[in-house]
Design a protein around this motif. Structure first.
Motif, mmCIF file in Angstrom:
data_model
loop_
_atom_site.group_PDB
_atom_site.id
_atom_site.type_symbol
_atom_site.label_atom_id
_atom_site.label_comp_id
_atom_site.label_asym_id
_atom_site.label_seq_id
_atom_site.Cartn_x
_atom_site.Cartn_y
_atom_site.Cartn_z
ATOM 1 N N ALA A 1 0.829 -1.210 0.000
ATOM 2 C CA ALA A 1 0.000 0.000 0.000
ATOM 3 C C ALA A 1 0.864 1.260 0.000
ATOM 4 C CB ALA A 1 -0.933 -0.013 1.210
ATOM 5 N N MET A 2 1.940 1.255 0.761
ATOM 6 C CA MET A 2 2.830 2.410 0.800
ATOM 7 C C MET A 2 3.499 2.651 -0.547
ATOM 8 S SD MET A 2 4.711 2.333 4.538
ATOM 9 C CE MET A 2 5.622 3.835 4.144
ATOM 10 N N HIS A 3 3.922 1.579 -1.190
ATOM 11 C CA HIS A 3 4.535 1.725 -2.513
ATOM 12 C C HIS A 3 3.527 2.326 -3.505
ATOM 13 C CE1 HIS A 3 8.496 0.153 -1.943
ATOM 14 N NE2 HIS A 3 8.092 -1.029 -1.518
ATOM 15 N N ALA A 4 2.281 1.843 -3.444
ATOM 16 C CA ALA A 4 1.247 2.363 -4.349
ATOM 17 C C ALA A 4 0.948 3.823 -4.055
ATOM 18 C CB ALA A 4 -0.021 1.519 -4.219
ATOM 19 N N TRP A 5 0.929 4.186 -2.787
ATOM 20 C CA TRP A 5 0.676 5.572 -2.373
ATOM 21 C C TRP A 5 1.798 6.488 -2.856
ATOM 22 C CZ3 TRP A 5 2.145 7.772 2.929
ATOM 23 C CH2 TRP A 5 1.566 9.039 3.121
ATOM 24 N N SER A 6 3.024 6.074 -2.666
ATOM 25 C CA SER A 6 4.161 6.909 -3.073
ATOM 26 C C SER A 6 4.241 7.048 -4.589
ATOM 27 C CB SER A 6 5.475 6.326 -2.536
ATOM 28 O OG SER A 6 5.762 5.069 -3.136
ATOM 29 N N ALA A 7 3.740 6.040 -5.305
ATOM 30 C CA ALA A 7 3.771 6.074 -6.766
ATOM 31 C C ALA A 7 2.572 6.805 -7.355
ATOM 32 C CB ALA A 7 3.830 4.652 -7.324
ATOM 33 N N GLY A 8 1.648 7.250 -6.500
ATOM 34 C CA GLY A 8 0.461 7.955 -6.982
ATOM 35 C C GLY A 8 -0.613 7.041 -7.535
ATOM 36 N N GLU A 9 -0.522 5.747 -7.248
ATOM 37 C CA GLU A 9 -1.511 4.791 -7.759
ATOM 38 C C GLU A 9 -2.791 4.801 -6.928
ATOM 39 O OE1 GLU A 9 0.519 1.077 -7.760
ATOM 40 O OE2 GLU A 9 2.067 1.754 -9.170
ATOM 41 N N ILE A 10 -2.693 5.241 -5.687
ATOM 42 C CA ILE A 10 -3.866 5.407 -4.820
ATOM 43 C C ILE A 10 -3.762 6.776 -4.167
ATOM 44 C CG2 ILE A 10 -4.172 2.945 -4.362
ATOM 45 C CD1 ILE A 10 -2.771 3.384 -1.663
ATOM 46 N N SER A 11 -4.860 7.286 -3.649
ATOM 47 C CA SER A 11 -4.846 8.595 -3.004
ATOM 48 C C SER A 11 -5.441 8.511 -1.611
ATOM 49 C CB SER A 11 -5.602 9.640 -3.819
ATOM 50 O OG SER A 11 -6.693 9.136 -4.466
ATOM 51 N N ALA A 12 -4.977 9.428 -0.765
ATOM 52 C CA ALA A 12 -5.479 9.561 0.597
ATOM 53 C C ALA A 12 -5.660 11.038 0.880
ATOM 54 C CB ALA A 12 -4.490 8.932 1.581
ATOM 55 N N ALA A 13 -6.263 11.361 2.021
ATOM 56 C CA ALA A 13 -6.492 12.767 2.357
ATOM 57 C C ALA A 13 -5.188 13.549 2.350
ATOM 58 C CB ALA A 13 -7.178 12.867 3.716
ATOM 59 N N GLU A 14 -4.125 12.928 2.840
ATOM 60 C CA GLU A 14 -2.785 13.512 2.748
ATOM 61 C C GLU A 14 -2.048 12.799 1.629
ATOM 62 O OE1 GLU A 14 0.770 14.788 5.762
ATOM 63 O OE2 GLU A 14 0.141 12.676 5.864
ATOM 64 N N SER A 15 -1.634 13.525 0.628
ATOM 65 C CA SER A 15 -0.887 12.905 -0.468
ATOM 66 C C SER A 15 0.533 12.599 -0.014
ATOM 67 C CB SER A 15 -0.857 13.834 -1.681
ATOM 68 O OG SER A 15 -0.041 14.966 -1.421
ATOM 69 N N TRP A 16 1.201 11.761 -0.779
ATOM 70 C CA TRP A 16 2.600 11.452 -0.498
ATOM 71 C C TRP A 16 3.442 12.731 -0.522
ATOM 72 C CZ3 TRP A 16 5.370 7.304 1.103
ATOM 73 C CH2 TRP A 16 6.759 7.348 0.924
ATOM 74 N N GLN A 17 3.168 13.595 -1.472
ATOM 75 C CA GLN A 17 3.921 14.840 -1.601
ATOM 76 C C GLN A 17 3.703 15.741 -0.382
ATOM 77 O OE1 GLN A 17 2.034 13.490 -4.074
ATOM 78 N NE2 GLN A 17 3.791 12.738 -5.260
ATOM 79 N N GLN A 18 2.476 15.766 0.136
ATOM 80 C CA GLN A 18 2.193 16.559 1.336
ATOM 81 C C GLN A 18 2.901 15.979 2.556
ATOM 82 O OE1 GLN A 18 -2.086 16.249 0.987
ATOM 83 N NE2 GLN A 18 -2.292 18.416 0.429
ATOM 84 N N PHE A 19 2.937 14.664 2.628
ATOM 85 C CA PHE A 19 3.659 13.985 3.706
ATOM 86 C C PHE A 19 5.146 14.354 3.647
ATOM 87 C CE2 PHE A 19 5.540 9.690 5.069
ATOM 88 C CZ PHE A 19 5.544 10.020 6.418
ATOM 89 N N GLU A 20 5.726 14.271 2.467
ATOM 90 C CA GLU A 20 7.127 14.658 2.289
ATOM 91 C C GLU A 20 7.367 16.097 2.730
ATOM 92 O OE1 GLU A 20 9.291 12.408 -1.318
ATOM 93 O OE2 GLU A 20 7.664 13.736 -1.951
ATOM 94 N N GLN A 21 6.474 16.977 2.327
ATOM 95 C CA GLN A 21 6.646 18.401 2.607
ATOM 96 C C GLN A 21 6.585 18.699 4.094
ATOM 97 O OE1 GLN A 21 3.924 20.964 0.520
ATOM 98 N NE2 GLN A 21 4.777 22.832 1.401
ATOM 99 N N ARG A 22 5.613 18.101 4.805
ATOM 100 C CA ARG A 22 5.502 18.431 6.230
ATOM 101 C C ARG A 22 6.676 17.877 7.029
ATOM 102 N NH1 ARG A 22 3.357 14.277 9.658
ATOM 103 N NH2 ARG A 22 1.983 12.795 8.593
ATOM 104 N N ILE A 23 7.219 16.733 6.609
ATOM 105 C CA ILE A 23 8.383 16.200 7.309
ATOM 106 C C ILE A 23 9.612 17.054 7.022
ATOM 107 C CG2 ILE A 23 9.934 14.225 7.565
ATOM 108 C CD1 ILE A 23 7.141 13.893 8.842
ATOM 109 N N GLU A 24 9.758 17.487 5.789
ATOM 110 C CA GLU A 24 10.875 18.373 5.457
ATOM 111 C C GLU A 24 10.795 19.667 6.271
ATOM 112 O OE1 GLU A 24 12.979 20.427 1.520
ATOM 113 O OE2 GLU A 24 11.065 19.376 1.332
ATOM 114 N N GLU A 25 9.589 20.186 6.404
ATOM 115 C CA GLU A 25 9.405 21.428 7.154
ATOM 116 C C GLU A 25 9.695 21.240 8.635
ATOM 117 O OE1 GLU A 25 5.438 22.570 6.200
ATOM 118 O OE2 GLU A 25 5.977 23.437 4.248
#
Length: 223
Positions: free
Chosen positions: A116-140
């Motif tokens: 599921a995580m691989h699919a989420w990171s690849a954009g194959e599935i979506s959640a309320a928080e996108s993978w890109q948003q997750f990346e951004q908040r951790i970077e911040e």
């Protein structure tokens, strides 16, 4: 040089109605870590955590072990875990045949989460928080922690996925490494970072100074 000690929460209550609360062992893991640091004379200038119950309780247990039961812990929701239940649900909807049964082994559950995580990171599935948003908040939040360390020692309590993302970003590793790292991080394991003028660097990863011995190795857990 500023130091950041990032701890994954203690063992949570896997399989119960409320996963988010620590198990009895999870509390003990946290206290043991605090006691280990107290014996070493390690003191922290700042203590922060996510605002999930398992984060709060782990920070409390560590503080008790350190003899700091009344110490103030700043809660930063940016340190929270991604919504793994939502990610798994989205993957289950798209791949129902891959979903583990109700009586499946824990290993089957984690294999499914990995997919599921691989699919989420690849954009194959979506959640309320996108993978890109997750990346951004951790970077911040890593930037906030580094800026706020101010030459001292900061203790951070978070979750496996968030810590894995921190490590990936600091090392400049590919996105796929987050899933691999996440599956390795043990409960109350410590990842140690330095924050300097050139940025944040990783000193050690997934270390268990309080459990990795003959007497306590049986209490090492992953969930």
């Amino acid at each position: 040089m500023p130091e950041i000690f990032v701890v994954r929460h203690g063992q949570a209550s896997f399989g119960s109605d409320n996963y988010d609360q620590l198990s009895e062992l999870g509390w003990q893991q946290a206290r043991w870590l605090g006691e280990h640091w107290a014996e070493d004379g390690l003191q922290f200038d700042h203590i922060v955590s996510g605002d999930l119950q398992r984060h709060r309780e782990t920070a409390q247990g560590i503080c008790e072990g350190l003899g700091l039961a009344s110490h103030s812990v700043e809660e930063l929701p940016q340190l929270n875990e991604f919504d793994f239940k939502q990610v798994m649900s989205a993957y289950r909807e798209k791949n129902p045949q891959a979903a583990p049964s109700a009586n499946a082994e824990r290993a089957d559950y984690y294999r499914f989460l990995k997919k599921a995580m691989h699919a989420w990171s690849a954009g194959e599935i979506s959640a309320a928080e996108s993978w890109q948003q997750f990346e951004q908040r951790i970077e911040e939040i890593v930037g906030v922690l580094a800026a706020g360390a101010r030459g001292g020692k900061t203790l951070v309590v978070s979750s496996g996925g968030a810590i894995a993302m921190m490590v990936r970003q600091v090392l400049g590793a590919p996105s796929s490494s987050v899933t691999q790292l996440n599956m390795q991080i043990k409960n109350t394991a410590v990842s140690h970072f330095f924050a300097g003028r050139s940025g944040v660097s990783l000193h050690s990863f997934n270390h268990l100074p309080h459990l990795d011995n003959r007497e306590r190795r049986q209490f090492i857990t992953y969930s």
